[in-house]
Write a protein that holds these residues in place. Sequence first.
Motif, short mmCIF file in Angstrom:
data_model
loop_
_atom_site.label_atom_id
_atom_site.label_comp_id
_atom_site.label_asym_id
_atom_site.label_seq_id
_atom_site.Cartn_x
_atom_site.Cartn_y
_atom_site.Cartn_z
N ASP B 11 25.86 47.94 -9.46
CA ASP B 11 25.70 48.69 -11.25
C ASP B 11 24.67 49.51 -11.60
OD1 ASP B 11 26.94 45.19 -12.08
OD2 ASP B 11 27.89 46.85 -11.36
N GLU B 12 23.68 49.37 -10.95
CA GLU B 12 22.41 50.40 -11.39
C GLU B 12 22.74 51.66 -10.74
OE1 GLU B 12 20.52 47.59 -13.23
OE2 GLU B 12 20.18 49.70 -13.07
N GLN B 13 23.65 51.92 -9.90
CA GLN B 13 24.07 53.31 -9.24
C GLN B 13 24.87 53.94 -10.46
OE1 GLN B 13 26.65 53.35 -6.12
NE2 GLN B 13 26.29 55.31 -5.48
N ALA B 15 24.69 53.10 -13.72
CA ALA B 15 23.85 53.38 -14.79
C ALA B 15 23.18 54.71 -14.21
CB ALA B 15 22.59 52.22 -14.86
#
Lengths: 181, 383
Positions: B11-13, B15
């Motif tokens: 997910d952070e990717q 983002a």
Amino acid sequence: MELVRLAAQGDSDAFEKLVMPHERMMYALAFRMCRNAEDAKDCLQDSMLRIYKALPNFRGESSLSTWFYRIVNNTCLDSHRRRKVRKAESIEKLSQSGWNPVDPAPGPQQSAENASLKRALSAGIKTLSPEIRSAVVMRDIQGFSYEEISEVLEINIGTVKSRISRGREKLRGFLIASGEL
Amino acid sequence: MSEEIRFPVEDEQIAALLKGLDDGLQVPPEVTAAWKQAIRSESLKTENKKPKKQNILRWVGEIAAALLLLVGATLVWRSFGNSDITVPNTNVPAEKASEKYVFYTKTASVDSALPTVYDKDESASSRTAADKGYGVLEDNFEEASDDDMIIFTQSSDTVLEGMSDFEENETPTESGFVYIGKLDIYESDIPRAKAHLETIVNSVESAYIESEQTQLVSGSSTVSGTIRVRNEHLDELTEAIGNKFASSEIEINRINVTHDKSDLSDKLQNAYELKDRLDKEIEFAGTNADISLYEKLQELLDEINDYETAILKSEIDLEYATLNYTINGSEGKTAAVPATYGSRGFGGFMKDLGKVSMVMLPVIALTALITMHLSQRKRKKAQ
């Protein structure tokens, strides 16, 4: 606050000075929330008018910027509800339906992959529902805090995080399907 | 072959990929111009829609219009309801009053009207009727209105016939009628009124104040008394009183006492005859006369004395009119200054306008409040 007071009294010059620092962010939100640049322009214009008319009733319970973005978001949602937005399954279909994303940062040095990725991201964002989209855009693109997003969208922080998570997951799926991931 | 960039599925990717997506985004100039233009247009619309400041003059005009309606309605209403604006004259001049009450009967001769005990010449009084304005009194004479100062009343036995012309020396037959009058004077200054009355009485021939007394009634003093004046001078007396006292009332009653006089005379005559018979009886009886005779004689003498006294009094009454007067300290019956049409009308109008206004003002005030409230709400909504 003097600027707010004058703008609330109908001074258009004062209003312009008041909203200009926030124009880009507002436009960016509208840009991401709407189908195309033309809709974004209309949405921004409608939002400005709403702000101008509602400014006398602004009670200062939230920051001015938060209030601005809330209005923009709601205006775009209203616009979205008035139109049937076809859910595009692919970039090709989006292009065929008239979608023409503006390359936000065209430049000679931009690599083709980056451009492709950005186009894919833009396309992926369009596939998100407006409610999720606004949360993802405000958080991941515009850098709003969860609290700010909570204020703008008038939802609690848990819901904000949930929407963001779901949005990211959908985007990941879209990128994978598009071959970008 | 260009390798596709594969990012870690995190997910952070996502983002991270989204971050900075709009870093190069600029607002197109036409977008800025468009919303600015829209704002300016809206600003002009708002300027035109701004509520005008309350026009005080408009409110004054509306109030004036409402008052005009009230005044007009009151005037119209009063004009229908105002039937008689004439003001009765409550102050009849004395000269008119004196003409009313004196009436004379016309008989065949003076003698027939006089009792036998009277000497015609002594009781007769001469008078010129022409200049006194004696007229015909009908049996059913019109009842005096409240406007009149003189009220003439008559007994049921009065027989009145017109006498339009008298011979100068012909004596009007006054015997058989007595004149009894009632005089009311309303003056705040009683001593002064008394003094004036005395002056008048002294100035009229044969008039005199027979009796007088002062009373205190309900906190105000009243002077009452009796004036006697020969019948032929009664006119002169009442006229003088009427001229002097603006607020006075005189009522003269003429009473026919012919029958009473005749009856008294007959009784007296009988008493005389009875006395003569009794004297003869006593003389015949001499010293043997019964005491009862003497007692009867005494009773008879007393009776004769009473009859003669009564007849004598009636003779005086026949000759002298009696005027019972009262001087009142209050001015309750003072003839008010007749109100003019204008003053009566204005006073009454203001009373009616006040009544109408009292009824209508709450309604007008409530209407004004509601109108103001609605106007304010409308202005707020426009904002």
